[in-house]
Motif scaffolding. Structure first.
Motif, PDB file in Angstrom:
ATOM      1  N   GLY A  80     104.401  19.689 -11.932  1.00 49.42           N
ATOM      2  CA  GLY A  80     104.214  20.568 -10.779  1.00 49.42           C
ATOM      3  C   GLY A  80     103.388  21.790 -11.135  1.00 49.42           C
ATOM      4  N   HIS A  81     103.762  22.933 -10.539  1.00 48.59           N
ATOM      5  CA  HIS A  81     103.010  24.167 -10.762  1.00 48.59           C
ATOM      6  C   HIS A  81     103.382  24.813 -12.093  1.00 48.59           C
ATOM      7  N   CYS A  82     102.361  25.280 -12.793  1.00 53.17           N
ATOM      8  CA  CYS A  82     102.554  26.018 -14.048  1.00 53.17           C
ATOM      9  C   CYS A  82     101.536  27.153 -14.047  1.00 53.17           C
ATOM     10  N   THR A  83     102.006  28.332 -13.658  1.00 58.50           N
ATOM     11  CA  THR A  83     101.120  29.470 -13.398  1.00 58.50           C
ATOM     12  C   THR A  83     101.674  30.724 -14.059  1.00 58.50           C
ATOM     13  N   GLY A  84     100.806  31.659 -14.403  1.00 56.91           N
ATOM     14  CA  GLY A  84     101.252  32.967 -14.872  1.00 56.91           C
ATOM     15  C   GLY A  84     102.203  32.875 -16.046  1.00 56.91           C
ATOM     16  N   ALA A  85     103.392  33.461 -15.891  1.00 51.91           N
ATOM     17  CA  ALA A  85     104.365  33.497 -16.971  1.00 51.91           C
ATOM     18  C   ALA A  85     104.745  32.095 -17.437  1.00 51.91           C
ATOM     19  N   GLY A  86     104.766  31.122 -16.518  1.00 47.19           N
ATOM     20  CA  GLY A  86     105.038  29.751 -16.921  1.00 47.19           C
ATOM     21  C   GLY A  86     103.981  29.223 -17.866  1.00 47.19           C
ATOM     22  N   LEU A  87     102.725  29.523 -17.571  1.00 47.79           N
ATOM     23  CA  LEU A  87     101.630  29.087 -18.438  1.00 47.79           C
ATOM     24  C   LEU A  87     101.649  29.843 -19.758  1.00 47.79           C
ATOM     25  N   TYR A  88     102.047  31.124 -19.735  1.00 49.09           N
ATOM     26  CA  TYR A  88     102.167  31.864 -20.995  1.00 49.09           C
ATOM     27  C   TYR A  88     103.108  31.145 -21.953  1.00 49.09           C
ATOM     28  N   LEU A  89     104.250  30.696 -21.437  1.00 50.84           N
ATOM     29  CA  LEU A  89     105.225  30.018 -22.290  1.00 50.84           C
ATOM     30  C   LEU A  89     104.639  28.742 -22.875  1.00 50.84           C
ATOM     31  N   VAL A  90     103.909  27.979 -22.060  1.00 48.67           N
ATOM     32  CA  VAL A  90     103.303  26.748 -22.552  1.00 48.67           C
ATOM     33  C   VAL A  90     102.279  27.059 -23.636  1.00 48.67           C
ATOM     34  N   GLU A  91     101.524  28.134 -23.462  1.00 49.50           N
ATOM     35  CA  GLU A  91     100.523  28.512 -24.472  1.00 49.50           C
ATOM     36  C   GLU A  91     101.162  28.958 -25.783  1.00 49.50           C
ATOM     37  N   LEU A  92     102.395  29.415 -25.737  1.00 48.80           N
ATOM     38  CA  LEU A  92     103.015  30.030 -26.913  1.00 48.80           C
ATOM     39  C   LEU A  92     103.956  29.110 -27.684  1.00 48.80           C
ATOM     40  N   VAL A  93     104.482  28.056 -27.050  1.00 47.07           N
ATOM     41  CA  VAL A  93     105.439  27.200 -27.755  1.00 47.07           C
ATOM     42  C   VAL A  93     104.706  26.224 -28.670  1.00 47.07           C
ATOM     43  N   ASP A  94     105.485  25.463 -29.443  1.00 47.10           N
ATOM     44  CA  ASP A  94     104.913  24.605 -30.476  1.00 47.10           C
ATOM     45  C   ASP A  94     104.140  23.417 -29.909  1.00 47.10           C
ATOM     46  N   LEU A  95     104.738  22.741 -28.940  1.00 44.74           N
ATOM     47  CA  LEU A  95     104.180  21.513 -28.398  1.00 44.74           C
ATOM     48  C   LEU A  95     104.342  21.512 -26.887  1.00 44.74           C
ATOM     49  N   ALA A  96     103.497  20.745 -26.200  1.00 45.73           N
ATOM     50  CA  ALA A  96     103.618  20.642 -24.745  1.00 45.73           C
ATOM     51  C   ALA A  96     103.171  19.260 -24.302  1.00 45.73           C
ATOM     52  N   ILE A  97     103.931  18.686 -23.384  1.00 43.22           N
ATOM     53  CA  ILE A  97     103.584  17.416 -22.758  1.00 43.22           C
ATOM     54  C   ILE A  97     103.644  17.640 -21.250  1.00 43.22           C
ATOM     55  N   ALA A  98     102.610  17.201 -20.540  1.00 46.89           N
ATOM     56  CA  ALA A  98     102.514  17.465 -19.107  1.00 46.89           C
ATOM     57  C   ALA A  98     102.329  16.168 -18.336  1.00 46.89           C
ATOM     58  N   SER A  99     102.740  16.201 -17.090  1.00 46.12           N
ATOM     59  CA  SER A  99     102.393  15.107 -16.192  1.00 46.12           C
ATOM     60  C   SER A  99     100.917  15.215 -15.837  1.00 46.12           C
ATOM     61  N   GLU A 100     100.306  14.090 -15.542  1.00 45.64           N
ATOM     62  CA  GLU A 100      98.876  14.090 -15.223  1.00 45.64           C
ATOM     63  C   GLU A 100      98.576  14.913 -13.978  1.00 45.64           C
ATOM     64  N   ASP A 101      99.534  14.964 -13.050  1.00 44.42           N
ATOM     65  CA  ASP A 101      99.298  15.702 -11.805  1.00 44.42           C
ATOM     66  C   ASP A 101      99.813  17.133 -11.841  1.00 44.42           C
ATOM     67  N   ALA A 102     100.185  17.633 -13.029  1.00 40.24           N
ATOM     68  CA  ALA A 102     100.578  19.035 -13.139  1.00 40.24           C
ATOM     69  C   ALA A 102      99.415  19.929 -12.716  1.00 40.24           C
ATOM     70  N   CYS A 103      99.741  21.113 -12.224  1.00 38.52           N
ATOM     71  CA  CYS A 103      98.729  22.033 -11.686  1.00 38.52           C
ATOM     72  C   CYS A 103      98.827  23.364 -12.421  1.00 38.52           C
ATOM     73  N   PHE A 104      97.892  23.604 -13.336  1.00 39.03           N
ATOM     74  CA  PHE A 104      97.878  24.801 -14.166  1.00 39.03           C
ATOM     75  C   PHE A 104      96.892  25.821 -13.596  1.00 39.03           C
ATOM     76  N   SER A 105      97.199  27.111 -13.780  1.00 42.28           N
ATOM     77  CA  SER A 105      96.194  28.140 -13.503  1.00 42.28           C
ATOM     78  C   SER A 105      96.649  29.492 -14.027  1.00 42.28           C
ATOM     79  N   HIS A 106      95.661  30.351 -14.267  1.00 40.79           N
ATOM     80  CA  HIS A 106      95.900  31.761 -14.560  1.00 40.79           C
ATOM     81  C   HIS A 106      95.567  32.589 -13.316  1.00 40.79           C
ATOM     82  N   ALA A 107      96.070  32.132 -12.162  1.00 49.20           N
ATOM     83  CA  ALA A 107      95.806  32.850 -10.912  1.00 49.20           C
ATOM     84  C   ALA A 107      96.402  34.255 -10.920  1.00 49.20           C
ATOM     85  N   GLU A 108      97.374  34.515 -11.799  1.00 43.38           N
ATOM     86  CA  GLU A 108      97.941  35.866 -11.871  1.00 43.38           C
ATOM     87  C   GLU A 108      96.899  36.899 -12.264  1.00 43.38           C
TER      88      GLU A 108
END
Length: 284
Positions: free
Chosen positions: A119-147
């Motif tokens: 689903g949506h991964c924006t702002g603080a959610g995206l910060y966490l993904v950028e900072l943790v060790d590993l990340a796996i996403a669904s193909e239809d996930a929706c990322f942005s730095h709209a913040e």
């Protein structure tokens, strides 16, 4: 009230599950505090080897709850219609220092953290993904730095990590444009390790967690400590000290008459309409 976080522990795996599905797991500042406490609890639990960070409902995390952020910074009016008094710089710096420490806790977790993103991964959610060790996403996930469209325009908490991950020019593009991208593009850029069909997301994350848990406890912790030391040699800790000062400055701007002032528009139009108007402005 529903708990904003669900914690599950099963064998060597702890799952930290954001639980405000009706808000796409947008986090209030207090929710982030609770999340970090749960992270530290999993670090302290000797039965846990791997930590999975995920979201309940339709999205991983849509960033900070903006209405809560306005209240937390003392920018909410008293209902009289009068413009609230601008909070002191010292109070803003203290609040932002705590936020920076919370983000740094995920970068410096003693145990591997896997982000499970849908689903949506924006702002603080995206910060966490950028900072943790590993990340796996669904193909239809929706990322942005709209913040960044709120007046930050490249002023972020962990710019060192973003430049290392994306490259300097790509980082500038993501932060200045704030455009959305999907799971396969996130994999191509190095934000996530794998993009998989949504129906395979849970099983893929669980398989990775179980495989990682085959390592010895001491090996996982010392391996992460060495990784952290390598990042620190590249400025990974100092970035948060710059970041919290930068966030205070970047959220305390003077807007000219021809510029989009989110706080002013929000007082007139409400939060939801103002977010739509902001994104429409950038789309044009």
């Amino acid at each position: 009230m529903t708990d904003p976080l669900i914690v599950e522990k099963e064998g060597p795996v702890a799952r930290l599950i954001l639980n405000r599905p009706e808000k796409h797991n947008a986090m209030r500042f207090a929710d982030l505090d609770v999340l970090v406490e749960a992270l530290h609890d999993a670090e302290d639990d000797d039965d846990i080897k791997v930590i999975v960070l995920k979201g309940n409902g339709p999205s991983f995390c849509a960033g900070h709850d903006y209405n809560d952020a306005i209240r937390s910074y003392g920018l909410e009016g008293d209902g009289s219609g009068a413009k609230p008094r601008r909070p002191s710089q010292r109070s803003r710096l203290m609040r932002d220092r705590k936020l920076g420490a919370n983000y740094m806790a995920f970068q410096n977790s003693l145990k591997p953290v896997i982000a499970q993103v849908h689903g949506h991964c924006t702002g603080a959610g995206l910060y966490l993904v950028e900072l943790v060790d590993l990340a796996i996403a669904s193909e239809d996930a929706c990322f942005s730095h709209a913040e960044q469209r709120l007046g930050l325009a490249g002023n972020t908490w962990h710019l060192n990590s973003q430049i290392l991950m994306y490259g300097a020019k790509k980082a500038r593009e993501l932060l200045l444009l704030g455009d959305t991208f999907d799971g396969p593009e996130a994999e191509r850029m190095g934000l996530v390790n794998r993009a998989v069909p949504l129906v395979e997301l849970e099983s893929t994350v669980e398989a990775w967690a179980q495989k990682i848990s085959k390592h010895a406890r001491d090996a996982l912790v010392t391996g992460k400590a060495m990784h952290q030391m390598a990042l620190d040699s590249l400025g990974a800790s100092q970035q948060f000290y710059r970041g919290y000062v930068g966030h205070t400055l970047g959220t305390n701007l003077r807007f000219e008459s021809d510029e989009f002032n989110f706080l002013r528009e929000r007082r007139q139009e409400g939060t939801t309409s103002t977010f739509k108007n902001r994104d429409k402005r950038f789309a044009e």
